[in-house]
Design a protein around this motif. Structure first.
Motif, PDB file in Angstrom:
ATOM      1  N   HIS A  55       0.828  -1.199   0.000  1.00  0.00           N
ATOM      2  CA  HIS A  55       0.000   0.000   0.000  1.00  0.00           C
ATOM      3  C   HIS A  55       0.866   1.253   0.000  1.00  0.00           C
ATOM      4  N   PHE A 183      -6.263  -6.340  -4.905  1.00  0.00           N
ATOM      5  CA  PHE A 183      -5.119  -5.550  -5.364  1.00  0.00           C
ATOM      6  C   PHE A 183      -4.755  -5.946  -6.803  1.00  0.00           C
ATOM      7  N   LEU A 241      -4.741   1.250   7.250  1.00  0.00           N
ATOM      8  CA  LEU A 241      -5.001  -0.198   7.253  1.00  0.00           C
ATOM      9  C   LEU A 241      -5.543  -0.617   8.617  1.00  0.00           C
TER      10      LEU A 241
END
Lengths: 394, 245
Positions: A55, A183, A241
């Protein structure tokens, strides 16, 4: 005080076997907690590193939206001045939303324009290539395996990248698989060079700060915010997150319960050993009281014995636990058999146990507290037994 | 309380439960011990000698009656004050197994001085002289485990008097010793008690003791049945000891 300490020490030494067995039990418990603590920290490290690598780093800065050329100007400015001892490095990216279109379908995607060489230093995408090459040709597009399957694309195929204002045709230069379905489906990459040909007006400029192991992202964010541009919004990884942050907290909570249980059992063990030792010595304590030792001093002797025993055992256990945890930290612990379907371990399933100062010394400190607490009851038993009764106990 | 008595017991009774039934270990005992007097408590096993000694030394409390020791009413003071009283003014010698096995001979003897917070140098000097006088200087660094029974009792005597108490209470100090050894222990007690003008109360059924004491109190079933004083020593020597039991 010193006299009673010496007295307690000699009492422990005199009952070598009993002291030794208790000492080994406490050392084993403390050592186990140190090693388990190191594994817990290692598991958390791996989860966090896997997550932040995929990320936006440990601390992320986002500015925008802005035109592509402004975002690229900021992405190409020199690296942040070095000097922050907790900072391992920074990645600068431009992010925009687009639709990927092939003959077989259309897919919404987030596209990151990146510097491939620097990305390879901090992110796992280059290592996650399953087909083609990692942004080898400046104008290539890198897409995820799920997206490739959805659009029936392969390396070398053309794909149409469409935004509300523009559209371009790009070649698929590589396909990666991070193991995280969402993702792989929704994130594609291109080089900053390729992005410079675009005039996209709605682009976000991002900086991903990667920290050294053990650094506190909150502290780094505070320092970075002083030098940040007015439109930059800084966030730490727990904010970006939250599910990973909750897992880390859950791990810590589980470990706390385990530590509490081990310390409780340890306390009962110490109390049992001390009680037997005290019952064996009723007469000696009675003699001490007869010559004027106060009940509080009898309590002190027993508590000192417990503390000395647990201090020695704790140091032994901490030393062994630290050595095992540190050695294991160099070798690593492959959890791939247990984490193959877990997105938090998909990038790297190897856990490297890490011995932190807190997890090294907390079991020792808790063992000492447990010993002191466990000694109170046998100590009171010794102190309160009437001398005349105790003198008959032979 | 009788004026000027070192130890005074008035109508003292101490009961214990035996098989659920109250049993009077000491039954309405009245006894005075003068300062400097040496009194032997005699009587068969179970007659209450140890219980009476415990009451005199504030190791136990009577169910009724009063115990005064050196002017202090012992049954009315707190545990803390009792401990302070014992450490400063009393010396105890027990039958056996009374030395701290983890301490050396020197440290065992030093213990009462440590409790009284005497300076280390003064402690070492006093203990050294005392052990020297008892012929135990060479054993100073030894642990009690390596001593003979007689040596252990002499160390116990040294520990009981090292802090110059006013009263020495001894419970069967020669019980497990052979004749010669018991004699040496008694010599030690007599010598030290004489030097320091101690009041000594010694519980025993060892016949060798009687002739050495100026007063003898005889207990039977918890009751004080006879006290012989002064010339009793000569009488006992003359008639033997059988009648005391």
């Amino acid at each position: 005080m010193m006299f009673w300490l010496r007295f307690a020490f000699r009492s422990c030494v005199r009952r070598r076997k009993r002291t030794g067995i208790t000492l080994l039990g406490v050392a084993f418990a403390v050592g186990t907690l140190v090693v388990l603590g190191a594994i817990m920290v290692g598991v958390n490290d791996t989860m966090i590193e896997n997550a932040v690598a995929m990320h936006a780093g440990h601390v992320a800065s986002v500015a925008g939206p802005m035109p592509m050329h402004d975002a690229l100007d900021r992405a190409r400015t020199p690296e942040d001045p070095a000097g922050d001892l907790e900072l391992a490095g920074t990645l600068r990216r431009c992010r925009f939303s687009a639709m990927l279109k092939s003959d077989h379908g259309t897919l919404p995607a987030t596209i990151w324009a990146v510097d491939p060489k620097r990305e390879a230093l901090f992110t796992p995408i280059e290592r996650a290539m399953v087909n083609g090459q990692y942004l080898a040709a400046p104008l290539d597009l890198l897409i995820g395996k799920a997206a490739a399957e959805e659009l029936s694309l392969n390396v070398g195929d053309s794909v149409l990248v469409t935004t509300p204002s523009e559209q371009w045709e790009r070649r698929v230069g590589g396909i990666y698989s991070s193991g995280i379905g969402a993702f792989d489906l929704g994130v594609s990459f291109m080089t900053l060079e390729a992005a410079s040909e675009l005039n996209e007006p709605q682009v976000f400029f991002e900086k991903a700060y990667f920290l050294l192991r053990g650094a506190d992202p909150e502290n780094v964010r505070t320092r970075l915010s002083d030098a940040a541009a007015a439109d930059e919004k800084l966030s730490t990884w727990p904010e970006l997150l939250p599910e990973v942050a909750q897992l880390v907290d859950l791990n810590a909570f589980s470990m706390s319960i385990m530590i509490a249980l081990v310390v409780l059992i340890l306390g009962f063990g110490v109390a049992n050993a001390l009680l037997i030792s005290v019952m064996d010595r009723y007469r000696h304590f009675a003699v001490l009281k007869a010559i004027g030792v106060r009940p509080s001093e009898v309590i002190r002797i027993v508590v000192f014995e417990a503390l000395l025993m647990c201090l020695a055992a704790g140091l032994l256990g901490t030393g062994l636990g630290w050595a095992i945890g540190t050695a294991w930290g160099h070798v690593g612990l492959d959890l791939s058999a247990y984490t193959s379907s877990n997105p938090h371990f998909s990038v790297n399933p190897i856990v490297y146990p890490r011995v932190t100062p807190f997890m090294t010394f907390a079991p020792q400190a808790l063992a000492l507290c447990a010993a002191a607490g466990a000694a109170i009851w046998p100590a009171i038993v010794a102190a309160r037994r009437p001398v005349s009764h105790a003198m008959r106990d032979i | 309380m009788t004026p000027n008595a070192a130890i005074s017991l008035e109508n003292v009774t101490r009961r214990f439960l035996t098989g659920g039934q109250p049993f009077a270990a000491i039954d309405n005992v009245c006894l005075d011990v003068r300062p400097g007097q040496r009194l032997a408590l005699v009587g068969p096993s179970g007659s209450g000698k140890t219980t009476l000694l415990n009451l005199m030394g504030a190791l136990d409390r009577p169910d009724s009656g009063t115990v005064h020791c050196l002017g202090i009413e012992l049954s009315g003071i707190s545990e803390r004050k009792t401990a302070a009283f014992r450490r400063a003014r009393l010396g105890f010698i027990f039958q056996q197994d009374a030395l701290m096995p983890e301490l050396t001979v020197r440290e065992n003897v030093e213990l009462p001085l440590v409790l009284l917070r005497k300076e280390p140098a003064a402690r070492r000097s006093k203990v050294g002289l005392l052990l020297e006088s008892l012929g135990l200087a060479e054993k100073a660094a030894e642990l009690p485990a390596v001593l003979s029974a007689g040596e252990k009792q002499r160390v116990a005597v040294a520990r009981a008097v090292v802090h110059d108490p006013d009263v020495l209470l001894a419970d069967e100090p020669t019980a497990n010793l052979d004749g010669a050894t018991a004699g040496r222990v008694l010599d030690t007690i007599e010598a030290l008690a004489g030097q320091k003008s101690l009041t000594v109360v010694l519980a025993t059924h060892d016949a060798r003791v009687f002739g050495r004491f100026e007063a003898i109190a005889r207990l039977e079933d918890g009751r004080l049945v006879e006290v012989r004083t002064a010339k009793a020593t000569e009488e006992i020597r003359a008639v033997g000891h059988a009648e005391l039991f």
